[in-house]
Design an enzyme around this catalytic site. Structure first.
Site, PDB file in Angstrom:
ATOM      1  N   LYS A  76      71.648  64.282  51.327  1.00  0.00           N
ATOM      2  CA  LYS A  76      71.615  65.379  52.300  1.00  0.00           C
ATOM      3  C   LYS A  76      71.554  64.763  53.693  1.00  0.00           C
ATOM      4  O   LYS A  76      70.856  63.751  53.900  1.00  0.00           O
ATOM      5  CB  LYS A  76      70.384  66.249  52.019  1.00  0.00           C
ATOM      6  CG  LYS A  76      70.262  67.467  52.922  1.00  0.00           C
ATOM      7  CD  LYS A  76      69.058  68.329  52.540  1.00  0.00           C
ATOM      8  CE  LYS A  76      68.937  69.582  53.398  1.00  0.00           C
ATOM      9  NZ  LYS A  76      67.791  70.430  53.010  1.00  0.00           N
ATOM     10  N   SER A 151      68.824  75.344  52.132  1.00  0.00           N
ATOM     11  CA  SER A 151      69.610  74.599  53.094  1.00  0.00           C
ATOM     12  C   SER A 151      70.376  73.425  52.501  1.00  0.00           C
ATOM     13  O   SER A 151      71.315  72.930  53.122  1.00  0.00           O
ATOM     14  CB  SER A 151      68.700  74.094  54.214  1.00  0.00           C
ATOM     15  OG  SER A 151      67.769  73.155  53.705  1.00  0.00           O
ATOM     16  N   SER A 175      64.757  75.171  49.538  1.00  0.00           N
ATOM     17  CA  SER A 175      66.083  74.603  49.829  1.00  0.00           C
ATOM     18  C   SER A 175      66.667  73.662  48.801  1.00  0.00           C
ATOM     19  O   SER A 175      67.830  73.285  48.925  1.00  0.00           O
ATOM     20  CB  SER A 175      66.060  73.895  51.175  1.00  0.00           C
ATOM     21  OG  SER A 175      66.174  74.846  52.193  1.00  0.00           O
TER      22      SER A 175
HETATM   23  N1  GLN Z   1      65.370  79.215  53.542  1.00  0.00           N
HETATM   24  C1  GLN Z   1      64.115  78.748  54.068  1.00  0.00           C
HETATM   25  C2  GLN Z   1      64.207  78.637  55.563  1.00  0.00           C
HETATM   26  O1  GLN Z   1      65.165  79.070  56.093  1.00  0.00           O
HETATM   27  C3  GLN Z   1      63.754  77.432  53.434  1.00  0.00           C
HETATM   28  C4  GLN Z   1      64.521  76.302  53.958  1.00  0.00           C
HETATM   29  C5  GLN Z   1      64.125  75.001  53.365  1.00  0.00           C
HETATM   30  O2  GLN Z   1      63.530  74.943  52.292  1.00  0.00           O
HETATM   31  N2  GLN Z   1      64.426  73.937  54.090  1.00  0.00           N
HETATM   32  O3  GLN Z   1      63.365  78.136  56.210  1.00  0.00           O
END
Ligand code: GLN
Length: 484
Positions: A76, A151, A175
């Site tokens: 990532k 994400s 995410s």
């Molecule tokens: N969807 C969540 C957010 O927007 C979690 C994102 C994540 O786990 N990095 O913060």
């Protein structure tokens, strides 16, 4: 080759059925041919991958190889990689090449893994659909009009489309698990502190955790074996011995107590998703597990608590991006203040700016007690719910996400509906617990993920419980059409 497990690839490499250079070229060819449809990579590092593959072939020849030696992986784009751009999905870091490797990157390189490139992601890991990336949305390989989740959507799409054997991800509020669910792969977010955060660009430091996106629990175990462990460079790294995750996969699960929280099966859960989750739980009963109804009464508060705590921490972490030291700098600033303002306004996208503003607000003198402190108190109550539950059960199961993947563009104008995607995943991060998502039967051809939550440092059991399901079923083997 792209459908083989890590164990099979490692065995083939050892027998010289093909070399790591050949395997790496095979994946690079797939990326060049198929990724223009998905946009799952921000950077493809073909040259350095081939150098690493040659080195891996030497290790294989001289008998120094481990199970990951020569296996093509992707990171990532939140993990710092020396010599390869690390953008974090943001214009702010579009020009950033880190002078060092993150600990996780360093450990996997030492194990001989070959890095094919860096995967697309929501900007600074803020999002659930990969649409906030500066590099454009990632498409779901099961239906290219739909989001892959976020994400870590680039890693999820790349693994599902067989553009790499396995990938890293990070999970602050879901995410790893949510994109794994939406793309039909296996994802594990370990206990907070299990894998080092050093060199992983910070979003919300008390929640961020590195983990694995793979096609199976067994593949994930091979990666986690190398990634996990104490790191003195990360002050919140856990100094807890790391078991052999691969060894634990084959343990039986007879008598396993599975808790089903009633709050995870209520309003808001798509009924067809609920039905295939129930079928998966029946499969666990057939395998000898026992079902226990439990309650996590404070879990409905997890989304509002998270959207105070995470923005608060992000507003502090992202203060370092000021146009002075590294990252985007505006043209011809009038003075220092203009430099800060315009560099940040140009470098950060709308969602990141929204979070920084919320964070600064909830931390400000008049509102700290009402929002931030209150949220921290509720965070404790949420962790206590899990503590009580784990006195009765070994693991907790439920859906990872309330729906299957939604169309690109559907929720971008409605942040609250986007935030509700993480309704089942966020509590785990607030408590610091490990969680997984594994594919179960699809709904209308779109993948669904079963979430498995474990007690602190119980990753070996999670992987074992997931592996036993995957041993008895075939859902994890399905490949999206056109990417087989
Ligand atoms: N969807 C969540 C957010 O927007 C979690 C994102 C994540 O786990 N990095 O913060």
């Amino acid at each position: 080759m792209q459908n083989k497990s890590i164990a099979q690839l490692a065995a083939d490499l050892r027998l010289r059925t093909y070399s790591s250079v050949e395997l790496t070229k095979h994946y690079l060819e797939r990326i060049a041919r198929l990724d223009p449809r998905l946009n799952s990579f921000v950077t493809v590092a073909a040259d350095s991958a081939l150098v690493a593959a040659e080195r891996a072939d030497q290790m294989l020849k001289s008998g120094e190889a481990g199970p990951l030696t020569g296996i093509p992986i992707a990171h990532k784009d939140i993990f710092c990689t020396q010599g390869i751009k690390t953008s974090c999905g943001s214009r702010m870091l579009d020009n950033f090449v880190a002078p060092y490797d993150a600990t996780v990157v360093e450990k996997l390189a030492a194990a001989g893994a070959v890095v094919l490139g860096k995967t697309n992601m929501d900007e600074f890991a803020m999002g659930s659909s990969n649409e906030t990336s500066f590099y454009g949305p990632v498409k779901n390989p099961w239906d290219e009009t739909k989001v892959p989740g976020g994400s870590s959507g680039g890693s999820a799409a790349a693994v599902a489309a067989r553009l790499c054997a396995v990938a890293t991800g990070t999970d602050t509020g879901g995410s790893i698990r949510q994109p794994a669910a939406l793309c039909g792969i296996t994802g594990i977010k370990p206990t907070y502190g299990r894998c080092s955060r050093w060199g992983m660009i910070a979003f919300a430091s008390s929640l961020d955790q590195a983990g694995v996106m793979a096609r199976s629990a067994a593949d994930a175990a091979f990666l986690l074996d190398e990634m996990a462990g104490f790191d003195s460079r990360d002050s919140t790294s856990a100094n807890v011995p790391v078991p052999d995750y691969v060894d634990a996969l084959d343990d039986g699960i007879k008598g396993l107590k599975i808790g089903l929280p009633k709050e995870y099966f209520g309003d808001g859960l798509d009924s067809r998703v609920a039905a295939v989750i129930q079928d998966a739980i029946k499969e666990y009963e057939r395998l000898g597990a026992e079902i226990v109804e439990i309650s996590l009464p404070n879990s409905p508060l997890s989304v509002p608590v998270y959207y105070v705590v995470a923005p608060a921490e992000c507003s502090s972490n992202l203060a370092r991006f000021d146009g002075v030291r590294y990252g985007h700098r505006c043209e011809n600033p009038e003075d220092l203040e203009d430099l800060y303002k315009r560099s940040r306004a140009e470098g950060f996208g709308a969602e990141v700016q929204r979070r920084i503003m919320i964070g600064a607000y909830v931390l400000s003198a008049g509102y700290y007690d009402a929002y931030y402190l209150k949220a921290q108190k509720i965070r404790h109550l949420i962790a206590d719910d899990f503590k009580r539950a784990f006195e009765q059960v070994d693991v907790i199961m439920g859906p990872t996400s309330p729906t299957t993947a939604f169309p690109i563009g559907d929720k971008m104008d409605d942040p609250v509906s986007m935030y509700l995607n993480d309704i089942y995943t966020i509590a785990t991060n607030l408590a610091g617990l490990p969680g997984m998502s594994i594919p179960v039967a699809p709904v209308d051809g779109m993948p669904v993920g079963l979430q498995i939550i474990g007690n602190y440092f119980d990753e070996a059991r999670l992987l074992n419980v997931a592996h036993q399901f995957q041993h008895a079923t075939h859902w994890h083997q399905a490949a999206p059409a056109g990417f087989e």
